[in-house]
Write an enzyme that holds these catalytic residues in place. Structure first.
Site, short mmCIF file in Angstrom:
data_model
loop_
_atom_site.label_atom_id
_atom_site.label_comp_id
_atom_site.label_asym_id
_atom_site.label_seq_id
_atom_site.Cartn_x
_atom_site.Cartn_y
_atom_site.Cartn_z
N ALA A 76 0.83 -1.21 0.00
CA ALA A 76 0.00 0.00 0.00
C ALA A 76 0.87 1.26 0.00
O ALA A 76 2.01 1.25 0.51
CB ALA A 76 -0.90 -0.01 1.24
N HIS A 77 0.32 2.33 -0.56
CA HIS A 77 0.96 3.66 -0.56
C HIS A 77 2.34 3.64 -1.23
O HIS A 77 3.21 4.41 -0.86
CB HIS A 77 1.08 4.22 0.86
N ARG A 78 2.52 2.74 -2.17
CA ARG A 78 3.80 2.61 -2.89
C ARG A 78 4.96 2.29 -1.97
O ARG A 78 6.12 2.53 -2.29
CB ARG A 78 4.12 3.86 -3.72
N LEU A 79 4.65 1.77 -0.79
CA LEU A 79 5.72 1.36 0.13
C LEU A 79 6.05 -0.10 -0.17
O LEU A 79 5.85 -1.00 0.65
CB LEU A 79 5.28 1.54 1.60
N HIS A 80 6.47 -0.34 -1.40
CA HIS A 80 6.67 -1.70 -1.87
C HIS A 80 7.80 -2.38 -1.11
O HIS A 80 8.66 -1.73 -0.52
CB HIS A 80 7.00 -1.69 -3.37
#
Ligand SMILES: Cc1cc2nc3c(=O)[nH]c(=O)nc-3n(C[C@H](O)[C@H](O)[C@H](O)COP(=O)(O)O)c2cc1C
Length: 196
Positions: A168-172
């Site tokens: 989520a939230h580009r917190l890959h």
């Protein structure tokens, strides 16, 4: 530490359940003598700690590039899982017996196609290719189709494997596995994380 090959097995098994087609499809990057990278899709036909195997025509562009520079990068992107795996390493041709066994397992049409196609060479017309295919049908009628001498497999022996998973939230999440160098303990791998 996690075994990167066991993790790859898990992810591929999940991809087989969720991808609409060809979960074994992967991009293979090679590099030309002028430094120009080139990229194409192939199908993974074997994998394990010794490497990742695909089959092709060795006179193709990728074959010529691998003959000059035996290194490649592989990429799996499973859209249904929002995951990618990046692999880099050195390339060797598979043993003749291994290539024979895989070729023998292919459909007869694919075997004839391997003889009929001068992969990646200019083709004058579709009709010429179809005529060559019919020629091969006649040539091998009533006998097993042998493996063409220029058709074989390549094994990419990984030095680096990265598992990327969407969060989520580009917190890959990125998990990097590097094969231990000569100073390491041989076949070991070191695991670390990368910023996304
Ligand atoms: C999903 C997919 C799978 C493919 N699998 C193979 C393969 O296993 N072997 C192969 O030689 N070409 C395969 N191809 C064709 C290659 O992408 C490419 O067109 C061909 O190998 C010539 O590439 P080259 O000129 O860079 O050597 C596949 C293409 C797609 C789209």
């Amino acid at each position: 530490m996690t075994d990167p090959f066991a993790l790859f097995d898990e992810w591929l098994a999940e991809a087989r359940l969720s991808e609409p087609n060809d979960p074994e499809a992967m991009a293979v990057a090679t590099v030309g003598e002028d430094g120009q990278p080139s990229l194409r899709m192939v199908l993974l036909k074997g994998h394990g700690p010794e490497g990742f195997v695909f089959y092709t025509n060795q006179r193709s562009r990728k074959g010529a590039e691998l003959a000059a520079t035996p290194r490649a990068a592989l990429l799996f992107h499973w859209k249904s899982l929002r995951r990618q795996v990046r692999i880099e390493g050195t390339v060797t041709a598979v043993a003749e017996a291994e290539a024979d066994a895989y070729f023998a397992s292919r459909s007869r049409d694919s075997q004839l196609g391997a003889w009929a196609s001068d992969q990646s060479q200019p083709l004058e017309s579709r009709a010429l290719f179809e005529a060559r295919y019919q020629e091969m049908r006649a040539r091998f009628e009533g006998q097993d189709v042998p493996r063409p001498p220029h058709w074989s497999g390549y094994r990419v022996t990984p030095e680096r494997i990265e598992f990327w998973i969407d969060r989520a939230h580009r917190l890959h999440e990125r998990r990097l596995f590097l094969r231990d160098g000569p100073s390491g303990d041989g076949d070991g791998w070191r695991e670390s994380l990368l910023y996304p």
